[in-house]
Design a protein around this motif. Structure first.
Motif: not given
Lengths: 148, 385
Positions: B99-101, B151, B158, B336
């Motif tokens: 779910f990173e950019h 996020n 995180q 995401v």
């Protein structure tokens, strides 16, 4: 991305929202997975569409194209209603952003699917009407995407 | 545009007056090129170095550890591609999350085309990465871990400090994208322990098109753009002097104001979440309620689609965002929301509200006033309801 005034009008003031009890024909297309589901109910008397209602899960363009499609077919003989194409709907809305063209295709499909249902229920024929593209899939529309 | 209620602060922010004013002279009277030698140029050069000091201080870093870039995406790309440039002797494995950019995800995918392997860790339904899962994913050939600090869609924070300890113990480099976190949670690179860290100005009331990469002293960083000697020869090109000046001021001020601003945003968020969840049936908050940025709320409303919600909110002058496909220009909803296990249908019906320093209780109350009616109206039109 910009919507035309016509799209926004049909989104803000959708025509013919609802269901028809004992519809002569009813069609539901799309799936929750890709974010658009359209249901069209038709009342057909003596081969003429006397009423049409829709319910749509989807974006502004999906709601506007459903709304416009119903207004375009009410009062039409079924033989003419099958000529409704996504382009007719798009033109009536003065265009759609490119990423939204599929919404107008869905509106065309929804109308055809409702007409096909009418044909099957009444054992009549409409010249030029082909079965919906993915009839098998329509039997169990992807509602699984909404569970859980 | 004075009567708008802007609740999309994770997308971008309004440049604050102090930053805009500080920038103005560098468009006009102080237009010199920092690389030239006369007084005019020296003023521009000093302004860039002052800003470097401000950004460094906001992060608890040394000025020599800060490299200005063209924004968050560039900093992410630099940090990730630098592994191949500066650490070719290390293994060719990268660990990141699902779910990173996209600046991180797509850079990792690019690395996969260049002989690297990438592990995309799942994040669980609460949207928080398990440090034990990170450790378990480390292989002898792991060169880099890149995991965001917070996020961008669901705001979940995180456990980067814990992951940094693991990375350090296992001899793996750690990069974190802190673009969304800056100004909303305390950041100190020493305490955080990351080797590389990305920040951007336009999320903290600074200008667009300017960001920075922090590279811990002792790490290797090869040039990203070849050319002149700017940024100590690592990022060539005449500096965006006004942008950098604005970034410096914005970074200094958000750091100064954090202690007051974070609880204020948190109170507004909680007011919003409580009100929406009680007023709207079949609604929920996506991501962990408390391990998230103070100003982030991300709702799921069953049976309806996000773009429709946004269009109706806009009629009331309220601007927010959604993870629906229609707002991403593809057929799939937000990666995401899918990563935290949401079914497609529900992900299409998401609404992200991100609160910033200009938002007031009245903004939240207005949203709470109109939202239940909008949801009801769309559900009345939905064949699923």
């Amino acid at each position: 991305m910009e919507y035309t005034a016509e799209v926004l009008d049909h989104f803000m003031h959708p025509r013919n929202v609802g269901d028809i009890e004992d519809a002569s024909g009813s069609g539901t297309v799309g799936n929750a997975r890709c974010g658009d589901i359209m249901k069209v109910d038709l009342k057909i008397e003596d081969g003429v569409i006397t009423d049409a209602k829709f319910k749509t899960f989807g974006c502004g363009a999906a709601i506007a194209t459903s709304s416009m499609a119903t207004t375009l077919i009410i009062g039409k003989p079924v033989g003419e209603a099958i000529k409704l194409t996504n382009k007719t709907v798009m033109d009536a809305l003065k265009g759609l952003p490119p990423v939204k063209v599929h919404c107008s295709c869905l509106a065309e499909e929804a109308v055809r699917s409702a007409l096909w249902d009418y044909v099957k229920k009444n054992g009549v024929e409409i010249e030029g009407l082909a079965p919906p593209k993915d009839e098998a899939e329509l039997e169990h529309i992807g509602l699984e995407g909404l569970e859980g | 545009m004075e009567n708008i209620i802007y609740l999309d602060n994770a997308a971008t922010t309004r440049v604050r007056a102090e930053a805009a004013e500080a920038m103005r002279p560098y468009f006009e009277a102080e237009f010199g090129n920092p690389s030239s030698i006369y007084e005019l140029a020296r003023n521009a050069k000093r302004a860039v170095e002052t800003a470097r000091g401000e950004v460094a201080a906001a992060l608890g870093a040394q000025p020599t550890e800060i490299y200005f870039t063209g924004g968050g995406s560039e900093s992410d790309n630099w940090a990730i591609k630098n592994i191949a440039e500066s650490y070719p002797e290390r293994g060719k494995h990268i660990i990141t999350t699902e779910f990173e950019h996209h600046a991180v995800l797509h850079a990792c995918q690019y690395m996969e085309t260049r002989g690297y392997e990438a592990t995309y860790l799942p994040v669980g339904t609460n949207g928080v990465v398990d440090p034990a899962a990170v450790e378990a994913a480390i292989r002898p050939d792991t060169a880099l871990i890149t995991i965001m600090l917070a996020n961008n869609e669901i705001g979940t924070v995180q456990p980067i400090a814990e992951i940094a300890e693991i990375a350090k113990r296992r001899g793996v480099l750690l990069h974190t994208d802190a673009v969304q976190a800056l100004g909303h949670v305390p950041i100190n690179v020493k305490r955080l322990g990351a080797d590389f860290l990305t920040v951007a100005a336009h999320k903290i009331y600074g200008p667009k098109g300017v960001g920075a990469l922090y590279a811990r002293k002792g790490t290797k960083l090869k040039p990203f753009i070849h050319g002149g000697a700017q940024e100590r020869g690592r990022r060539a090109g005449t500096e965006n002097v006004p942008g950098i000046v604005g970034f410096g001021v914005a970074a200094r001020l958000v750091a100064e104001e954090l202690e007051r601003e974070a609880p204020r945003e948190f109170a507004l968020r909680e007011r919003l979440v409580d009100a929406v969840l009680s007023a709207v049936p079949d609604s929920r908050l996506n991501g962990d309620r408390f391990k998230r940025l103070p100003g982030n709320a991300n709702f799921a409303f069953k049976y309806i689609e996000g773009e429709s919600i946004l269009l109706l909110l806009e009629r009331h002058g309220i601007f927010a965002s959604s993870g629906s496909a229609c707002t991403s220009g593809s057929l799939d909803p937000s990666h995401v929301l899918l990563a935290i296990g949401m079914p497609h249908g529900e992900a299409h019906g998401s609404l992200r509200v991100t609160i910033g320093r200009y938002n007031t209780e009245a903004d939240i109350d207005k949203l709470v006033e109109v939202l239940p009616g909008i949801v009801r109206r769309l559900r009345d039109m939905s064949p699923l309801h």
